[in-house]
Scaffold this active site. Structure first.
Site, short mmCIF file in Angstrom:
data_model
loop_
_atom_site.label_atom_id
_atom_site.label_comp_id
_atom_site.label_asym_id
_atom_site.label_seq_id
_atom_site.Cartn_x
_atom_site.Cartn_y
_atom_site.Cartn_z
N CYS A 1 -0.77 1.02 -32.85
CA CYS A 1 -0.98 2.48 -32.78
C CYS A 1 -0.36 3.12 -31.56
O CYS A 1 -0.24 4.34 -31.48
CB CYS A 1 -2.47 2.79 -32.83
SG CYS A 1 -3.36 2.32 -31.33
N LYS B 1 13.31 37.04 -34.18
CA LYS B 1 12.45 36.16 -33.37
C LYS B 1 11.07 36.08 -34.00
O LYS B 1 10.41 37.09 -34.22
CB LYS B 1 12.35 36.67 -31.94
CG LYS B 1 11.54 35.74 -31.03
CD LYS B 1 11.76 36.06 -29.58
CE LYS B 1 10.92 35.19 -28.67
NZ LYS B 1 11.07 35.56 -27.26
N ASN C 1 12.14 41.53 -32.10
CA ASN C 1 10.93 40.90 -31.60
C ASN C 1 9.80 41.10 -32.59
O ASN C 1 9.10 42.11 -32.56
CB ASN C 1 10.58 41.48 -30.22
CG ASN C 1 9.33 40.87 -29.63
OD1 ASN C 1 8.56 40.22 -30.32
ND2 ASN C 1 9.11 41.09 -28.33
N CYS D 1 -5.98 -2.75 -14.30
CA CYS D 1 -6.85 -1.57 -14.25
C CYS D 1 -7.81 -1.49 -15.44
O CYS D 1 -8.78 -0.75 -15.41
CB CYS D 1 -6.01 -0.30 -14.17
SG CYS D 1 -5.09 0.05 -15.69
N THR E 1 5.25 33.52 -28.22
CA THR E 1 4.06 32.87 -27.66
C THR E 1 2.95 32.71 -28.70
O THR E 1 2.90 33.40 -29.70
CB THR E 1 3.54 33.69 -26.48
OG1 THR E 1 3.42 35.04 -26.88
CG2 THR E 1 4.50 33.61 -25.30
N CYS F 1 -3.95 -6.07 -34.08
CA CYS F 1 -3.28 -4.90 -33.51
C CYS F 1 -2.57 -4.13 -34.62
O CYS F 1 -1.77 -4.69 -35.35
CB CYS F 1 -2.28 -5.34 -32.43
SG CYS F 1 -1.26 -3.98 -31.82
N CYS G 1 1.35 -5.93 -14.80
CA CYS G 1 -0.03 -5.43 -14.95
C CYS G 1 -0.75 -5.39 -13.59
O CYS G 1 -0.63 -6.30 -12.79
CB CYS G 1 -0.78 -6.37 -15.90
SG CYS G 1 -2.51 -5.97 -16.10
N CYS H 1 5.62 39.10 -30.51
CA CYS H 1 4.66 39.34 -29.42
C CYS H 1 3.23 39.43 -29.98
O CYS H 1 2.95 40.29 -30.81
CB CYS H 1 5.04 40.61 -28.68
SG CYS H 1 3.98 40.90 -27.26
N CYS I 1 -1.45 3.10 -20.36
CA CYS I 1 -1.13 2.18 -19.26
C CYS I 1 -0.37 2.94 -18.17
O CYS I 1 0.64 3.57 -18.44
CB CYS I 1 -0.30 1.01 -19.76
SG CYS I 1 0.19 -0.10 -18.43
N LYS J 1 14.89 41.55 -21.71
CA LYS J 1 13.47 41.88 -21.90
C LYS J 1 13.36 42.99 -22.96
O LYS J 1 14.09 43.98 -22.91
CB LYS J 1 12.90 42.34 -20.55
CG LYS J 1 11.50 42.92 -20.60
CD LYS J 1 10.43 41.84 -20.70
CE LYS J 1 9.06 42.48 -20.89
NZ LYS J 1 8.03 41.49 -21.24
C1 LIG Z 1 5.45 37.04 -19.04
C2 LIG Z 1 6.13 36.92 -20.36
C3 LIG Z 1 6.71 38.02 -20.96
C4 LIG Z 1 7.35 37.90 -22.18
N1 LIG Z 1 7.93 39.00 -22.73
C5 LIG Z 1 8.60 38.88 -23.91
C6 LIG Z 1 9.29 39.97 -24.45
O1 LIG Z 1 9.33 41.07 -23.88
N2 LIG Z 1 9.94 39.81 -25.63
C7 LIG Z 1 9.95 38.62 -26.28
O2 LIG Z 1 10.57 38.51 -27.35
N3 LIG Z 1 9.32 37.54 -25.78
C8 LIG Z 1 8.65 37.65 -24.60
N4 LIG Z 1 8.06 36.54 -24.06
C9 LIG Z 1 8.12 35.26 -24.79
C10 LIG Z 1 9.29 34.40 -24.31
O3 LIG Z 1 10.53 35.02 -24.56
C11 LIG Z 1 9.30 33.03 -25.00
O4 LIG Z 1 9.43 33.21 -26.39
C12 LIG Z 1 8.04 32.21 -24.74
O5 LIG Z 1 7.60 32.41 -23.42
C13 LIG Z 1 8.26 30.72 -24.98
O6 LIG Z 1 9.22 30.17 -24.12
P1 LIG Z 1 8.84 29.35 -22.77
O7 LIG Z 1 7.87 28.26 -23.16
O8 LIG Z 1 10.15 28.86 -22.23
O9 LIG Z 1 8.17 30.33 -21.85
C14 LIG Z 1 7.41 36.64 -22.83
C15 LIG Z 1 6.84 35.53 -22.22
C16 LIG Z 1 6.21 35.65 -20.99
C17 LIG Z 1 5.62 34.43 -20.36
S1 SF4 Z 2 -3.45 -0.52 -18.71
FE1 SF4 Z 2 -1.59 -1.62 -18.13
S2 SF4 Z 2 -1.89 -2.11 -15.99
FE2 SF4 Z 2 -3.89 -1.55 -16.78
S3 SF4 Z 2 -4.78 -3.51 -17.41
FE3 SF4 Z 2 -3.79 -2.66 -19.18
S4 SF4 Z 2 -1.76 -3.59 -19.18
FE4 SF4 Z 2 -2.61 -3.88 -17.14
S1 SF4 Z 3 -4.47 0.15 -28.62
FE1 SF4 Z 3 -3.41 0.12 -30.57
S2 SF4 Z 3 -1.40 -0.78 -30.11
FE2 SF4 Z 3 -2.73 -1.24 -28.38
S3 SF4 Z 3 -3.57 -3.27 -28.85
FE3 SF4 Z 3 -5.04 -1.77 -29.60
S4 SF4 Z 3 -4.47 -1.46 -31.74
FE4 SF4 Z 3 -2.73 -2.48 -30.74
#
Ligand SMILES: Cc1cc2nc3c(=O)[nH]c(=O)nc-3n(C[C@H](O)[C@H](O)[C@H](O)COP(=O)(O)O)c2cc1C
Ligand code: SF4
Ligand code: SF4
Length: 448
Positions: free
Chosen positions: A405, A172, A131, A344, A200, A402, A341, A134, A412, A45
């Site tokens: 995409c 970092k 660091n 739904c 973060t 289609c 299917c 932050c 589904c 920390k």
């Molecule tokens: C409560 C909290 C405290 C943190 N304190 C620090 C810190 O003191 N120093 C630091 O570099 N990052 C700190 N971080 C950031 C984390 O090290 C990390 O970069 C960030 O949470 C992303 O990773 P995660 O998604 O696994 O949480 C903190 C994060 C949290 C949630």
């Molecule tokens: S989303 Fe999936 S389960 Fe729902 S109707 Fe379409 S193909 Fe069938």
């Molecule tokens: S949602 Fe996209 S991938 Fe699915 S049938 Fe329509 S165009 Fe094709």
């Protein structure tokens, strides 16, 4: 069993799994329990002059039954005295000499950096992490992300630390920046031995609509915090990959952001991380999640014929291209497995309203919309496709329309019910090639 050990810029660790600098790495007692559970390293920390924290300080987003999909905090760096932390670091290194202990540091003046680095190295740390990430509380005081957002300043402070440090220096980075390459390359130029990202993301997690105060609430007010947890993983991976792909970035990367299991870790490693760091998932589930990470990664490497985790580092990088280099002729279409299917109709709603109006239900031919690629009639399959579960509620895909995409397959709810099937392979026709060959003008432009 594959060799999971790593050498990160000279910092050795029995596996790539490190605790991120955060509450789980706040004390020697926790770090030792983490090492007993299997973690290979810990970034302590953040150390500096101790601060005073607020209460409360955490908030979370729950989504569709999943607790803590996103997490937010307004906590600052350590609130414990430096000497206490250093005594505990000494103890941890004595008991766990093969594990990586990295001191995360944050301070202001050149003289303060010098003293802080010397005192940490005297305590036996294997490396330092600056660091510069932050995004709350400390940046208003001129530290943390306020440095990470100014590449020149970041480079200068990194260079100061390199004057003093005998152990490897990791920088970092903050994701709160236009292009992660700017601070990343500045860190390299400053002499950094490694990069860690992401810290973060600046955020407001929610609003208490009765009290009219943002969360997490401190009395009658709150402030912006830092967002992390599973929700940030895509952003973090993009930033890691951007740096890993860049020829100027010749130093190892420690990937952080939303890593909760071995798969997340493997994805970060495949995108160029040498080690991975975890905070939120440990805060949610405890140290034991590392067991899944070790077993899962090890099995994965064995199954794919890799004898060491080093062989996975950056493997997915060649598969990443700029948009302009993607194949414009490659085509897939949706296929529905009638017997899976459940009728739904989610795919129908999604395709009709959010995609290309080419999934229908029922025995009748359908009129394509006027803007279709092939205006006219979509021919219903004959005989009508009937499913064992959904009967005549099984939809059908008008394949010529289609565009592949993925939307229907994504919405589904039945695994494997909609698959995307290749109908033509790569053709080599890319946007960049079209530009080169003067074929880039598509009809319907601004001046027509
Ligand atoms: C409560 C909290 C405290 C943190 N304190 C620090 C810190 O003191 N120093 C630091 O570099 N990052 C700190 N971080 C950031 C984390 O090290 C990390 O970069 C960030 O949470 C992303 O990773 P995660 O998604 O696994 O949480 C903190 C994060 C949290 C949630
Ligand atoms: S989303 Fe999936 S389960 Fe729902 S109707 Fe379409 S193909 Fe069938
Ligand atoms: S949602 Fe996209 S991938 Fe699915 S049938 Fe329509 S165009 Fe094709």
């Amino acid at each position: 069993m594959a060799d999971l050990s790593i050498d990160f810029a000279g910092i050795r660790s029995p596996n790539p799994f490190w605790l991120a600098s955060a509450p789980p790495a706040n004390s020697g007692e926790q770090v030792m329990r983490a090492f007993d559970a299997g973690w290979g390293g810990a970034v302590w920390k953040t150390l500096g002059d101790p601060i005073v924290n607020v209460s409360s300080r955490f908030g979370a987003v729950d989504y569709a039954g999943q607790k803590v999909m996103g997490f937010n905090n307004i906590e600052l760096i350590t609130d414990r005295g430096l000497e206490v932390n250093l005594r505990e670091i000494r103890e941890v290194k004595k008991r766990y000499p093969k594990h990586a202990v990295i001191a995360s540091l944050m301070t202001e003046t050149k003289e303060d950096w010098k003293v802080l680095i010397r005192r940490c190295e005297d305590a036996g740390v294997d490396g330092l992490e600056l660091n510069f990430g932050c995004p709350h509380g400390m940046c208003e005081r001129g530290m943390g992300s306020s440095v990470g957002q100014e590449p020149k300043l970041l480079q200068e402070i990194t260079a100061w630390t390199k004057e003093f440090a005998k152990t490897p220096v990791l920088v970092k980075l903050t994701p709160n920046i236009g292009d992660i390459l700017d601070p990343g390359i500045a860190a390299v130029k400053g002499g950094a031995d490694g990069l860690s990202l992401i810290n973060t993301i600046k955020s407001i997690i929610g609003v208490d609509l009765d009290r009219m105060v943002p969360e997490p609430r401190v009395g009658n007010a709150s402030t912006n915090g830092g967002y992390c947890g599973p929700a940030v993983k895509p952003i973090a991976m993009h930033m890691v990959a951007s740096l890993a792909r860049d020829p100027e970035v010749t130093i190892p990367i420690s990937g952080i952001g939303g890593i909760s299991n071995w798969r997340d870790a493997a994805e970060f490693i495949a995108l160029g991380s040498t080690s991975v760091q975890v905070c939120t998932a440990v805060m949610h589930y405890g140290f034991r999640i590392v067991e899944d990470m070790i077993d899962g990664l090890s099995n994965y490497l064995d199954e794919h014929g890799m004898t060491s985790v080093r062989q996975l580092v950056g493997r997915a990088i060649p598969g990443f291209r700029e948009w302009g280099d993607l194949d414009l002729g490659y085509q897939i279409v949706a296929k529905i497995d009638a017997n899976k299917c459940i009728g739904c109709q989610l795919c129908v709603a999604a395709c009709q309203d959010g995609a290309h109006q080419c999934i229908f239900t029922g025995p009748n031919d359908q009129q394509r919309p006027p803007h279709a690629h092939y205006p006219g009639t979509a021919k219903a399959p004959r005989p009508q496709i009937l499913g064992t579960q959904a009967g005549d509620r099984v939809p059908w895909v008008d394949e010529p329309e289609c565009v592949g995409c993925n939307l229907c397959a994504l919405v589904c709810p039945v695994p494997g019910c909609i698959t995307m099937v290749e109908t033509s392979n790569e053709t080599g026709d890319t946007w960049n090639r079209r530009v080169q060959e003067g074929r880039d003008k598509v009809p319907g432009g601004i001046h027509e």
